[in-house]
Design an enzyme around this catalytic site. Structure first.
Site, PDB file in Angstrom:
ATOM      1  N   PRO A 286       0.580  -1.686  -0.320  1.00  0.00           N
ATOM      2  CA  PRO A 286      -0.031   0.155  -0.155  1.00  0.00           C
ATOM      3  C   PRO A 286       0.967   1.135  -0.290  1.00  0.00           C
ATOM      4  O   PRO A 286       0.094   2.452   0.317  1.00  0.00           O
ATOM      5  CB  PRO A 286      -0.993   0.020   1.378  1.00  0.00           C
ATOM      6  CG  PRO A 286      -0.251  -0.945   2.793  1.00  0.00           C
ATOM      7  CD  PRO A 286       1.170  -1.874   1.011  1.00  0.00           C
ATOM      8  N   GLY A 287       2.256   1.505   0.001  1.00  0.00           N
ATOM      9  CA  GLY A 287       2.864   2.623  -0.557  1.00  0.00           C
ATOM     10  C   GLY A 287       3.797   2.660   0.419  1.00  0.00           C
ATOM     11  O   GLY A 287       4.072   3.864   0.708  1.00  0.00           O
ATOM     12  N   LYS A 289       6.618   1.406   1.621  1.00  0.00           N
ATOM     13  CA  LYS A 289       8.520   1.209   0.794  1.00  0.00           C
ATOM     14  C   LYS A 289       8.142   2.324  -0.169  1.00  0.00           C
ATOM     15  O   LYS A 289       9.334   3.349   0.197  1.00  0.00           O
ATOM     16  CB  LYS A 289       8.384  -0.209   0.800  1.00  0.00           C
ATOM     17  CG  LYS A 289       7.883  -1.243   1.655  1.00  0.00           C
ATOM     18  CD  LYS A 289       8.447  -2.630   1.238  1.00  0.00           C
ATOM     19  CE  LYS A 289       8.583  -3.839   2.180  1.00  0.00           C
ATOM     20  NZ  LYS A 289       7.290  -3.987   2.629  1.00  0.00           N
ATOM     21  N   ASP A 351       9.791  -6.607  -2.791  1.00  0.00           N
ATOM     22  CA  ASP A 351       9.072  -6.991  -1.807  1.00  0.00           C
ATOM     23  C   ASP A 351       8.097  -8.062  -1.708  1.00  0.00           C
ATOM     24  O   ASP A 351       7.104  -8.220  -2.532  1.00  0.00           O
ATOM     25  CB  ASP A 351       8.105  -5.997  -0.703  1.00  0.00           C
ATOM     26  CG  ASP A 351       8.332  -6.817   0.948  1.00  0.00           C
ATOM     27  OD1 ASP A 351       8.991  -7.435   1.301  1.00  0.00           O
ATOM     28  OD2 ASP A 351       6.925  -6.319   1.122  1.00  0.00           O
ATOM     29  N   CYS A 408       7.950 -11.585   3.708  1.00  0.00           N
ATOM     30  CA  CYS A 408       7.520 -11.465   5.148  1.00  0.00           C
ATOM     31  C   CYS A 408       7.124 -12.604   5.434  1.00  0.00           C
ATOM     32  O   CYS A 408       6.428 -12.957   6.371  1.00  0.00           O
ATOM     33  CB  CYS A 408       6.136 -10.854   5.507  1.00  0.00           C
ATOM     34  SG  CYS A 408       4.702 -10.765   4.410  1.00  0.00           S
TER      35      CYS A 408
END
Length: 623
Positions: A286-287, A289, A351, A408
């Site tokens: 959702p922004g 990083k 990611d 993750c």
């Protein structure tokens, strides 16, 4: 004074004898009393060795009574102390005896038999009993040689422990076994216990609009209890308590900070973008990083924020606008298309989408909804994306040429396996230090499998060690834009199980590439579709594709072969059916001619409606 009466000589002798006898008795009595006193003194000394010597403590002053009282008080205190010591010794002896009995009882622990396991599977077991059994099995495994049951192997104890842990913490047995073997036994239980606790709330200061000191002071004034997240981050703040919703403060709405997990800082810190660089965030929604990269670039250069999910791009754009990132371009492409679409980036952050085994505390559904097929499918996507990320970077960049791969997840299949695959398929890259001062080293070998020795430069993060979500970070340096051919033995040797595993994907089957000798000897002729059946299939597929987009295609005239086929089918049909078909074809041609006629007037100069009416009358007459 009156003189005594005169007495005779015999009376005097008798009186003197009586006096002498009395004196002797008195002397004997005094000697006896002295002997008794001496005996009492020695008896007191024998009974109590700590008592002071009475000879030394004899006082000849008149004021000795107070000192004697003080000595008596000290004696009482000492007696009480000795009694207390005796009680403590007795309690210690009882405790040791109880411990010995408990150890004797615990050493008698035996694994449940197969019938007992089947019976317990049908019934709901008490979790307290399951926890006790877990503790006993762990104790046996830590000292297996002395505490094991005769005829039982270590694998049986481990199998029983995995089943009990899966029941106690709510995992499926497949995922429990996969995660259990990542750690030593005691550390594995700490990991599962940490997944039951929520991680602390962390915010990231947006340095494009404020400083961390000013933001902290503003939030403290609102009653928020906070502290810096750690020495490794200059922008993170950990929130302990807040009387107001931390995601609805005026500072949040003004874009002064972003709610972001501490572990998601790590890939951007490792990427370390420099000013005026072109950076690609391949999976950016959702922004968090993306906006961190823009802040480190100080709104210089350009950031391409891509996400394959169009719906998630809405949240991405909202956060970019709120935080004031002006150098960011949002795009919606499959990450595998970037090398052909636009390349030459200085740095790329990937990611990758993963199973989420590092964020179980946020999403407990991961415990039961992951299977072997999910891990194989995700591993295949991650492999394709990491190769695309490497190919999107310019090795000749003056300041960059770096790729950061992170997930993750804590499983080896999504981390070390993928990085090892990338090193094999792209010999023009190498692993470099991540630039992070903490974190556990990545696996170089795991359960009989060995990886590239430089994988110890990668870093792993666990919730029970650093109180943050489970994460994996690796950093590549691209040495050349040309991909050298890997040796055949290295390419075919140990290429993991995932390529051979069935992966549900809509892609076409790959054909085997020709060998170098075969290509030099004879160039293979290009395959063409000359067959009419294939061309018909292609046209049908193209028409279907255009129909989905809402585009209608007019049917073309039949070829000679089609006409011939129709004539042969018509010859086989009865005469009545042939006549009906001819009439239908005549009607179709009449309507087609009317459509092709000019809109204002027909060829005879009559109005269009009149011409259509005459044509219909002619058709009726023919019928």
């Amino acid at each position: 004074m009156l003189a005594p009466k005169f007495m005779g000589k015999g009376a005097l002798d008798n009186s003197s004898d009586v006096e002498e006898d009395e004196e002797d008795e008195e002397v004997e009595g005094l000697d006896a009393l002295e002997d008794e006193d001496d005996d009492d003194e020695f008896e007191d000394i024998d009974e109590d060795d700590d008592a002071p010597n009475p000879k030394i403590n004899l006082d000849f002053n008149s004021d000795d009574e107070d000192d004697e009282d003080a000595d008596e008080d000290e004696m009482e205190i000492e007696r009480e102390a000795r009694e207390q010591d005796r009680e403590n010794e007795e309690l210690e002896e009882l405790g040791e005896e109880e411990l010995k009995t408990n150890i004797d009882q615990r050493e008698k622990f035996t694994l449940p038999s197969g019938q007992e396991i089947e019976k317990s599977a049908l019934q709901t077991e008490d979790l307290q009993l399951v926890l006790t059994r877990i503790q006993e099995v762990v104790r046996v495994l830590n000292n297996f040689r002395e505490l094991k049951e005769e005829g039982r192997s270590r694998s049986e104890y481990v199998e029983q422990l995995c089943k009990d842990l899966a029941m106690y913490y709510g995992y499926n047995e497949y995922l429990m076994e996969k995660l259990f073997h990542l750690f030593p036994i005691s550390e594995a239980i700490e990991f599962f216990e940490a997944n039951e606790v929520q991680r602390p709330v962390v915010i990231r200061t947006n340095t494009l609009k404020t400083r961390r000191r000013d933001l902290a002071q503003a939030l403290i004034n609102r009653g928020v209890n906070l502290e810096p997240v750690g020495k490794w981050s200059k922008v993170g703040l950990q929130i302990f308590d807040s009387p107001v919703p931390i995601g609805a403060t005026p500072e949040y709405l003004a874009g002064h900070y972003m709610l972001q997990a501490a572990s998601s800082f790590l890939p951007v810190v490792s990427l370390a973008p420099q000013e005026n660089e072109r950076v690609l965030d391949m999976c950016s929604a959702p922004g968090g990083k993306t906006t961190y990269i823009a802040a480190l670039l100080k709104n210089t250069g350009s950031v391409f924020a891509n996400d394959a999910n169009k719906d998630r791009c809405k949240a991405l754009m909202a956060n970019i606008h709120r935080l004031g990132a002006k150098n960011t371009v949002v795009c919606n492409y499959d990450g595998k298309e970037f090398p052909a679409l636009i390349g030459g980036f200085d740095r790329v952050l990937l990611d990758a989408p993963c199973s989420g085994t590092g964020v179980i505390s946020k999403d407990p559904a991961v415990k039961i909804n992951k299977s072997d097929a999910d891990f194989n499918f995700l591993a295949q996507i991650q492999r394709e994306l990491i190769l695309a990320a490497i190919d999107s970077v310019d090795a000749h960049s003056a300041t960059g040429g770096y790729i950061v791969y992170s997930t993750c997840s804590v499983t080896v299949e999504e981390n070390e396996d993928v990085v090892n695959y990338a090193l094999k398929k792209r010999p023009n890259v190498k692993l470099v230090p991540t630039g992070l001062d903490f974190g556990k080293e990545g696996f170089v070998s795991y359960r009989g499998r060995s990886f590239h020795p430089t994988l110890n430069l990668t870093r792993r993060y666990y919730p029970h060690t650093y109180n943050m979500d489970g994460f994996y970070v690796s950093k590549f340096k691209k040495m050349s834009n040309k991909i050298p051919e890997a040796p055949k033995a290295e390419d075919d040797g140990n290429d993991d199980d995932y390529e051979s595993a069935p992966v549900p994907s809509p892609k076409k089957k790959k054909t085997k590439a020709p060998t170098a000798a075969a290509s030099k000897a004879k160039p293979e002729p290009e395959l063409t579709l000359d067959n009419e059946d294939d061309s018909d299939l292609i046209q049908a597929a193209e028409a279907k594709r255009l129909k989905k987009k809402g585009i209608k295609i007019q049917p073309k005239k039949a070829d000679a072969a089609a006409e011939k086929a129709e004539s042969t089918t018509a010859a086989k049909l009865p005469k009545k059916k042939v006549n009906r078909l001819e009439k239908r074809e005549a009607k179709k041609e009449a309507f087609k001619s009317l459509k092709e006629a000019p809109s204002a007037q027909s060829e005879a100069g009559k109005p269009r409606k009149k011409a259509m009416g005459e044509t219909l009358e002619e058709l009726r007459g023919a019928n």
